[in-house]
Motif scaffolding. Sequence first.
Motif, PDB file in Angstrom:
ATOM      1  N   ARG A 440       0.840  -1.206   0.000  1.00 37.20           N
ATOM      2  CA  ARG A 440       0.000   0.000   0.000  1.00 37.20           C
ATOM      3  C   ARG A 440       0.873   1.252   0.000  1.00 37.20           C
ATOM      4  N   LEU A 441       0.591   2.172  -0.962  1.00 37.73           N
ATOM      5  CA  LEU A 441       1.329   3.420  -1.115  1.00 37.73           C
ATOM      6  C   LEU A 441       0.392   4.588  -0.825  1.00 37.73           C
ATOM      7  N   MET A 442       0.781   5.440   0.129  1.00 39.78           N
ATOM      8  CA  MET A 442       0.010   6.629   0.456  1.00 39.78           C
ATOM      9  C   MET A 442       0.759   7.855  -0.054  1.00 39.78           C
ATOM     10  N   ILE A 443       0.061   8.704  -0.840  1.00 42.31           N
ATOM     11  CA  ILE A 443       0.638   9.942  -1.344  1.00 42.31           C
ATOM     12  C   ILE A 443      -0.006  11.101  -0.604  1.00 42.31           C
ATOM     13  N   ILE A 444       0.838  11.943   0.022  1.00 43.36           N
ATOM     14  CA  ILE A 444       0.349  13.105   0.765  1.00 43.36           C
ATOM     15  C   ILE A 444       0.077  14.231  -0.234  1.00 43.36           C
ATOM     16  N   SER A 445      -1.150  14.696  -0.274  1.00 43.64           N
ATOM     17  CA  SER A 445      -1.538  15.796  -1.150  1.00 43.64           C
ATOM     18  C   SER A 445      -1.515  17.101  -0.364  1.00 43.64           C
ATOM     19  N   ARG A 446      -0.898  18.126  -0.949  1.00 40.08           N
ATOM     20  CA  ARG A 446      -0.819  19.442  -0.314  1.00 40.08           C
ATOM     21  C   ARG A 446      -1.746  20.401  -1.060  1.00 40.08           C
ATOM     22  N   GLY A 447      -2.437  21.230  -0.306  1.00 36.46           N
ATOM     23  CA  GLY A 447      -3.347  22.189  -0.918  1.00 36.46           C
ATOM     24  C   GLY A 447      -2.700  23.515  -1.220  1.00 36.46           C
ATOM     25  N   GLY A 448      -1.554  23.822  -0.598  1.00 36.78           N
ATOM     26  CA  GLY A 448      -0.890  25.115  -0.809  1.00 36.78           C
ATOM     27  C   GLY A 448       0.310  24.967  -1.695  1.00 36.78           C
ATOM     28  N   SER A 449       1.457  25.456  -1.195  1.00 36.77           N
ATOM     29  CA  SER A 449       2.701  25.373  -1.968  1.00 36.77           C
ATOM     30  C   SER A 449       3.251  23.948  -1.946  1.00 36.77           C
ATOM     31  N   ARG A 450       4.195  23.707  -2.852  1.00 42.38           N
ATOM     32  CA  ARG A 450       4.885  22.417  -2.985  1.00 42.38           C
ATOM     33  C   ARG A 450       3.920  21.260  -3.253  1.00 42.38           C
ATOM     34  N   LYS A 451       2.882  21.558  -3.990  1.00 42.49           N
ATOM     35  CA  LYS A 451       1.928  20.497  -4.331  1.00 42.49           C
ATOM     36  C   LYS A 451       2.341  19.830  -5.650  1.00 42.49           C
ATOM     37  N   PHE A 452       1.932  18.595  -5.790  1.00 41.16           N
ATOM     38  CA  PHE A 452       2.203  17.852  -7.019  1.00 41.16           C
ATOM     39  C   PHE A 452       1.164  18.272  -8.073  1.00 41.16           C
ATOM     40  N   VAL A 453       1.654  18.839  -9.156  1.00 39.60           N
ATOM     41  CA  VAL A 453       0.713  19.297 -10.191  1.00 39.60           C
ATOM     42  C   VAL A 453       0.351  18.177 -11.167  1.00 39.60           C
ATOM     43  N   ASN A 454       1.095  17.098 -11.173  1.00 45.40           N
ATOM     44  CA  ASN A 454       0.789  15.947 -12.037  1.00 45.40           C
ATOM     45  C   ASN A 454       0.464  14.716 -11.189  1.00 45.40           C
ATOM     46  N   MET A 455      -0.415  14.897 -10.235  1.00 48.53           N
ATOM     47  CA  MET A 455      -0.769  13.803  -9.325  1.00 48.53           C
ATOM     48  C   MET A 455      -1.301  12.571 -10.056  1.00 48.53           C
ATOM     49  N   PRO A 456      -2.174  12.689 -11.061  1.00 53.48           N
ATOM     50  CA  PRO A 456      -2.674  11.478 -11.742  1.00 53.48           C
ATOM     51  C   PRO A 456      -1.557  10.629 -12.354  1.00 53.48           C
ATOM     52  N   GLU A 457      -0.530  11.282 -12.902  1.00 54.87           N
ATOM     53  CA  GLU A 457       0.574  10.527 -13.489  1.00 54.87           C
ATOM     54  C   GLU A 457       1.351   9.757 -12.419  1.00 54.87           C
ATOM     55  N   ILE A 458       1.497  10.372 -11.260  1.00 59.09           N
ATOM     56  CA  ILE A 458       2.213   9.707 -10.159  1.00 59.09           C
ATOM     57  C   ILE A 458       1.416   8.491  -9.693  1.00 59.09           C
ATOM     58  N   VAL A 459       0.110   8.636  -9.612  1.00 59.22           N
ATOM     59  CA  VAL A 459      -0.736   7.518  -9.189  1.00 59.22           C
ATOM     60  C   VAL A 459      -0.628   6.383 -10.191  1.00 59.22           C
ATOM     61  N   GLN A 460      -0.653   6.719 -11.469  1.00 55.74           N
ATOM     62  CA  GLN A 460      -0.552   5.684 -12.506  1.00 55.74           C
ATOM     63  C   GLN A 460       0.781   4.957 -12.430  1.00 55.74           C
ATOM     64  N   LEU A 461       1.853   5.707 -12.158  1.00 54.04           N
ATOM     65  CA  LEU A 461       3.166   5.066 -12.022  1.00 54.04           C
ATOM     66  C   LEU A 461       3.161   4.074 -10.877  1.00 54.04           C
ATOM     67  N   GLY A 462       2.618   4.460  -9.768  1.00 53.90           N
ATOM     68  CA  GLY A 462       2.592   3.555  -8.632  1.00 53.90           C
ATOM     69  C   GLY A 462       1.782   2.304  -8.890  1.00 53.90           C
ATOM     70  N   GLU A 463       0.645   2.455  -9.511  1.00 54.66           N
ATOM     71  CA  GLU A 463      -0.202   1.283  -9.798  1.00 54.66           C
ATOM     72  C   GLU A 463       0.459   0.372 -10.824  1.00 54.66           C
ATOM     73  N   ARG A 464       1.162   0.978 -11.797  1.00 56.46           N
ATOM     74  CA  ARG A 464       1.850   0.164 -12.802  1.00 56.46           C
ATOM     75  C   ARG A 464       2.942  -0.689 -12.189  1.00 56.46           C
ATOM     76  N   LEU A 465       3.576  -0.180 -11.113  1.00 58.85           N
ATOM     77  CA  LEU A 465       4.640  -0.945 -10.446  1.00 58.85           C
ATOM     78  C   LEU A 465       4.103  -1.947  -9.430  1.00 58.85           C
ATOM     79  N   GLY A 466       2.809  -1.973  -9.238  1.00 61.39           N
ATOM     80  CA  GLY A 466       2.223  -2.980  -8.359  1.00 61.39           C
ATOM     81  C   GLY A 466       1.741  -2.466  -7.012  1.00 61.39           C
ATOM     82  N   PHE A 467       1.683  -1.154  -6.804  1.00 56.24           N
ATOM     83  CA  PHE A 467       1.212  -0.598  -5.537  1.00 56.24           C
ATOM     84  C   PHE A 467      -0.301  -0.415  -5.542  1.00 56.24           C
ATOM     85  N   GLU A 468      -0.854  -0.521  -4.380  1.00 54.10           N
ATOM     86  CA  GLU A 468      -2.222  -0.047  -4.129  1.00 54.10           C
ATOM     87  C   GLU A 468      -2.094   1.401  -3.646  1.00 54.10           C
ATOM     88  N   VAL A 469      -2.495   2.358  -4.491  1.00 54.80           N
ATOM     89  CA  VAL A 469      -2.196   3.773  -4.246  1.00 54.80           C
ATOM     90  C   VAL A 469      -3.420   4.490  -3.687  1.00 54.80           C
TER      91      VAL A 469
END
Length: 607
Positions: A440-469
């Motif tokens: 299981r992979l948990m990604i911390i989402s930030r609402g202000g600065s230093r947020k991931f602007v390509n979050m969907p791509e990161i999620v797809q990468l994790g799932e492709r490698l076998g994680f439950e994201v």
Amino acid sequence: MKGLRNNARTSSRNYLGCGLILGVFFISLTYFTVSNQFASYTSKVATKSDAVQVTQFPSGKDDRLKEKHNIPKKEPLETVSTIGGTEQVVIGQDKFEQGKNDNLYQTPPVGETSGNERKEEIELKKQRDVIKQREETQKKDVIEVQPTGKEREQEIEKINVSEYKEETPQRDVNQVQPPETSNNLGDWREDLEKERMQKGIDQFNKGEKKDEVPFRLYDGPQNLGQPQPLTPLCDQSDAKFDLCDLNGDARTIGSASMVLLIPPNNGTPTQEYKIKPYSRKYLDDIKPVTVKSLEGPTDAPGCSSRVNYPGLVIALGGLSGNYWHDFTDILIPLYIRSRQYNGEIQLLVTNNQPWWITKYEKIFKALSRYEIVNFDQDYEVRCFPRVLVSYGSYKEFSIDPSRAPNKYSMVDFTKFLRRVYNLEREFPIKLRKNPGKKPRLMIISRGGSRKFVNMPEIVQLGERLGFEVTVIDPKPDIGLADIARTVNSFDVMLGAHGAGLTNCLFLPPNAVLIQVVPYGKIEHLAKMDFGDPAVDMNLNYLEYSISAEESSLLDAFGRDHELIKDPLAVHQRDWGQVAEWYLGKQDIKLDIQRFEPILWQALEFLK
């Protein structure tokens, strides 16, 4: 026959009467003979006018020598008839004895000294030597013999108060004399002590200050009768925080922001400190507390309550409210300072913030089983056997076991949190033991600065490698217990540098933490705030530093701007720009291809 018995009885009575008469006669004769001889001897001794009689008084206080000259006693005379006429002799003496006494008073012609008189002079000289030796011995006895306790009490009652003070001087700055009408010195001293205690309470309540003896460490030899070295109440050697330990008769007066240590004896040198009871003493908005030791018990305010467990004075506020600072500045230092007492310690909080305490209520209750005291509004004089003031940690978001009580570590703290919040998982998934099961992979989402602007791509990468994201965006209204249970169910945590990574505290040991470091040469901050603490928590730590192409600052300023071209120069010149741009106004677009090896490493840790 009867007549013979009567005659025998009469004869026996006659003989018995004669025997009694003869016995009385011989006893009387012996008595008079002995009396005459004793009188003759004493007359000889008493004839010389320089004979001395030594009298010793048995009292230990008044033993002294007194001399009395013995004057020969004038004996009563009687007139008796002799062959040559009549003579006067001493009553009870015969003429022979009278003649001997007369010789004592006769003065021989000049140049003539009889043999008997010479012997008598030698004998009297010996007697005077004996008397002189006894006198010297008695003088020594008078000096060496010490009075008994009862005799000493009788002596104190006879002498006045001023004489008593000369013998046993009392330390009193004002040299207050007892009233003349006082008959009991002990009662007067008790009344004086009560008066001083009341005066001390009034001074503390009014905020008045008394003259202080300057604190100075004694560095001489520690011999009997010399002052012993003082142990400083507070350790101010660290640049971040101060620590005070008042071990003994310690008393708190919250309304006066004061903590006192009462020494057992008067005349003790005082110490005084102004302490900010917070882990970052350089902050301006922390209210100081006065930590002071008094000269003695007579200056102490009376106790309104007394307990047999220690107290800990701390301050809230500062940087609290930020999730990372909540743990770094308050909760971890509080654990270090109080955990050793196993709940038997009371917290006295200045700058109290009830809402903040409610948020972490379970942690506070696990560290202290007693009610939290609002120190600023506490008008009682609370007496403790020990009071600690302030707290801190020698590492950011971590614990240095070599400097912590009982060698507490971050492993101990995270174990403590799992027990407080009833977290079940003590280890992450092991892929070899669980084939086909996804980590299981948990990604911390930030609402202000230093947020991931390509979050969907990161999620797809994790799932492709076998994680439950799962993407987590912790909201302020979510209870800490719910957050803790959620985080504990994951094996890997991924997030950009920031307070959200504080939740790694609830990961099971040997889980994986991935920190994404924003652009701007802030790797040293990332390592200090989360990298080293993660290792101390027994987590597997991975760090990924983004390039300029992954930062939103490149689009905002261009490649030739100093913020992009020379971040080190920005650090050296202006920390404000570092905080504003690198930490405050930067977003992240991960290069998926460049970032992918980091997730593969995470999987290796879980095999």
